[in-house]
Design a protein around this motif. Structure first.
Motif, mmCIF file in Angstrom:
data_model
loop_
_atom_site.group_PDB
_atom_site.id
_atom_site.type_symbol
_atom_site.label_atom_id
_atom_site.label_comp_id
_atom_site.label_asym_id
_atom_site.label_seq_id
_atom_site.Cartn_x
_atom_site.Cartn_y
_atom_site.Cartn_z
ATOM 1 N N ASN A 130 -2.509 4.375 -19.548
ATOM 2 C CA ASN A 130 -3.283 4.521 -18.306
ATOM 3 C C ASN A 130 -2.337 4.331 -17.116
ATOM 4 O O ASN A 130 -1.903 3.231 -16.840
ATOM 5 C CB ASN A 130 -4.411 3.501 -18.233
ATOM 6 N N GLY A 131 -2.124 5.360 -16.437
ATOM 7 C CA GLY A 131 -1.253 5.298 -15.269
ATOM 8 C C GLY A 131 -2.061 4.954 -14.008
ATOM 9 O O GLY A 131 -3.288 4.953 -14.008
ATOM 10 N N ILE A 132 -1.366 4.646 -12.981
ATOM 11 C CA ILE A 132 -2.020 4.338 -11.700
ATOM 12 C C ILE A 132 -2.392 5.652 -11.049
ATOM 13 O O ILE A 132 -1.551 6.533 -10.887
ATOM 14 C CB ILE A 132 -1.076 3.533 -10.795
ATOM 15 N N GLU A 133 -3.633 5.759 -10.717
ATOM 16 C CA GLU A 133 -4.088 6.973 -10.057
ATOM 17 C C GLU A 133 -3.806 6.859 -8.564
ATOM 18 O O GLU A 133 -4.452 6.096 -7.858
ATOM 19 C CB GLU A 133 -5.564 7.208 -10.327
ATOM 20 N N ILE A 134 -2.836 7.591 -8.131
ATOM 21 C CA ILE A 134 -2.354 7.513 -6.756
ATOM 22 C C ILE A 134 -3.433 7.915 -5.737
ATOM 23 O O ILE A 134 -3.621 7.212 -4.731
ATOM 24 C CB ILE A 134 -1.084 8.361 -6.570
ATOM 25 N N ALA A 153 -4.679 5.329 -2.890
ATOM 26 C CA ALA A 153 -4.517 5.657 -1.469
ATOM 27 C C ALA A 153 -5.857 5.609 -0.746
ATOM 28 O O ALA A 153 -5.946 5.128 0.398
ATOM 29 C CB ALA A 153 -3.888 7.036 -1.320
ATOM 30 N N GLN A 154 -6.900 6.060 -1.402
ATOM 31 C CA GLN A 154 -8.234 6.027 -0.790
ATOM 32 C C GLN A 154 -8.665 4.583 -0.522
ATOM 33 O O GLN A 154 -9.152 4.253 0.564
ATOM 34 C CB GLN A 154 -9.228 6.729 -1.714
ATOM 35 N N TRP A 155 -8.457 3.687 -1.482
ATOM 36 C CA TRP A 155 -8.847 2.289 -1.288
ATOM 37 C C TRP A 155 -7.973 1.606 -0.235
ATOM 38 O O TRP A 155 -8.460 0.762 0.526
ATOM 39 C CB TRP A 155 -8.796 1.521 -2.605
ATOM 40 N N LEU A 156 -6.691 1.962 -0.198
ATOM 41 C CA LEU A 156 -5.821 1.397 0.836
ATOM 42 C C LEU A 156 -6.278 1.813 2.226
ATOM 43 O O LEU A 156 -6.290 0.994 3.162
ATOM 44 C CB LEU A 156 -4.362 1.816 0.607
#
Length: 130
Positions: free
Chosen positions: A16-20, A24-27
């Motif tokens: 499971n990779g980090i979904e960029i 970015a949306q949450w940031l």
């Protein structure tokens, strides 16, 4: 067998990779919430500062009203009949009678009539004199 068509084995399990895009949306959401919080704190500080200025101005106004009332009382005391009579008795003031010729009249003097009273403002008309 073809590796592409076969189900993945444990050796080829995807991690499971980090979904960029989601990160970015949450940031961006947290950044906007932080900015709104800072803006709220700024507005509250401005509100308190303006409230303090308003309180100081109201205190100054009440002080000036009290001073004004004290001056009005002083002027009233100094111009009362008793105070003027006292100044006349002390010869501090001198009254000079006004001559009849020195009075400027805007309307000619009217006869007093039978009642011997002068009416300067009256809504009734005297039909007999017209």
């Amino acid at each position: 067998m073809n590796r592409r068509l076969s189900p993945p084995s444990n050796r080829y399990r995807t991690n499971n990779g980090i979904e960029i895009p989601l990160l970015a949306q949450w940031l961006v959401v947290f950044f906007v919430i932080g900015l709104l919080g800072l803006f709220f704190v700024y507005l509250k500080n401005q509100q308190h500062a303006i409230g303090e200025q308003t309180r100081l101005v109201e205190a100054k106004m009440s002080e000036l009203h009290a001073h004004h009332d004290a001056l009005i009382a002083k002027v009233t005391a100094l111009t009362s009949r008793g105070a003027l009579q006292k100044r006349l008795d002390e010869k501090y003031l001198d009254l000079v009678p006004i001559a009849e010729t020195a009075i400027a009249r805007t309307t000619p003097a009217r006869n007093l009539g039978e009642e011997r009273t002068m009416r300067t403002a009256s809504l009734r008309r005297n039909l007999e004199t017209e």
